[in-house]
Design a protein around this motif. Structure first.
Motif, PDB file in Angstrom:
ATOM      1  N   VAL A  93       0.807  -1.278  -0.027  1.00  0.00           N
ATOM      2  CA  VAL A  93       0.025  -0.093  -0.112  1.00  0.00           C
ATOM      3  C   VAL A  93       0.863   1.264  -0.053  1.00  0.00           C
ATOM      4  O   VAL A  93       1.820   1.109   0.614  1.00  0.00           O
ATOM      5  CB  VAL A  93      -1.084  -0.005   1.188  1.00  0.00           C
ATOM      6  CG1 VAL A  93      -1.485   1.345   1.443  1.00  0.00           C
ATOM      7  CG2 VAL A  93      -1.849  -1.094   1.123  1.00  0.00           C
ATOM      8  N   ASP A  94       0.428   2.105  -0.749  1.00  0.00           N
ATOM      9  CA  ASP A  94       1.263   3.342  -0.899  1.00  0.00           C
ATOM     10  C   ASP A  94       0.217   4.591  -1.158  1.00  0.00           C
ATOM     11  O   ASP A  94      -0.779   4.426  -1.669  1.00  0.00           O
ATOM     12  CB  ASP A  94       2.364   3.393  -2.036  1.00  0.00           C
ATOM     13  CG  ASP A  94       3.091   4.642  -2.270  1.00  0.00           C
ATOM     14  OD1 ASP A  94       3.546   5.208  -0.925  1.00  0.00           O
ATOM     15  OD2 ASP A  94       3.550   4.962  -3.292  1.00  0.00           O
ATOM     16  N   ALA A  95       0.681   5.773  -0.388  1.00  0.00           N
ATOM     17  CA  ALA A  95      -0.277   6.825  -0.442  1.00  0.00           C
ATOM     18  C   ALA A  95       0.642   7.989  -0.973  1.00  0.00           C
ATOM     19  O   ALA A  95       1.777   8.201  -0.466  1.00  0.00           O
ATOM     20  CB  ALA A  95      -0.824   7.282   0.992  1.00  0.00           C
ATOM     21  N   SER A  96       0.268   8.825  -1.794  1.00  0.00           N
ATOM     22  CA  SER A  96       0.992  10.106  -2.421  1.00  0.00           C
ATOM     23  C   SER A  96      -0.041  11.111  -2.628  1.00  0.00           C
ATOM     24  O   SER A  96      -1.320  11.026  -2.653  1.00  0.00           O
ATOM     25  CB  SER A  96       1.682   9.676  -3.354  1.00  0.00           C
ATOM     26  OG  SER A  96       0.915   9.008  -4.629  1.00  0.00           O
ATOM     27  N   THR A  97       0.691  12.293  -3.190  1.00  0.00           N
ATOM     28  CA  THR A  97      -0.281  13.477  -3.810  1.00  0.00           C
ATOM     29  C   THR A  97       0.105  13.617  -5.186  1.00  0.00           C
ATOM     30  O   THR A  97       1.245  13.076  -5.414  1.00  0.00           O
ATOM     31  CB  THR A  97       0.183  14.621  -3.043  1.00  0.00           C
ATOM     32  OG1 THR A  97       1.470  14.974  -2.960  1.00  0.00           O
ATOM     33  CG2 THR A  97      -0.250  14.498  -1.385  1.00  0.00           C
ATOM     34  N   SER A  98      -0.800  14.175  -5.847  1.00  0.00           N
ATOM     35  CA  SER A  98      -0.634  14.686  -6.988  1.00  0.00           C
ATOM     36  C   SER A  98      -0.681  16.019  -7.363  1.00  0.00           C
ATOM     37  O   SER A  98      -1.568  16.805  -6.725  1.00  0.00           O
ATOM     38  CB  SER A  98      -1.575  13.976  -8.021  1.00  0.00           C
ATOM     39  OG  SER A  98      -1.566  14.151  -9.264  1.00  0.00           O
TER      40      SER A  98
END
Length: 47
Positions: free
Chosen positions: A19-24
């Motif tokens: 699982v990975d979370a990031s912003t764009s």
């Protein structure tokens, strides 16, 4: 390689995944037409 996902009912059970979370971020840049660009360069060089 072990991922960062675990089985809630049986933590010892092997689970495949990660699982990975990031912003764009987006960006817009407007470029003048090549004709305007070359006219500006020509004016600077002819001074």
């Amino acid at each position: 390689m072990r991922g960062n996902i675990t089985c809630l009912t049986n933590p010892e059970k092997a689970v495949i995944g990660y699982v990975d979370a990031s912003t764009s971020t987006t960006s817009e840049k407007f470029v003048k037409s090549s004709e305007e660009f070359y006219e500006k360069i020509f004016r600077q060089l002819s001074c």
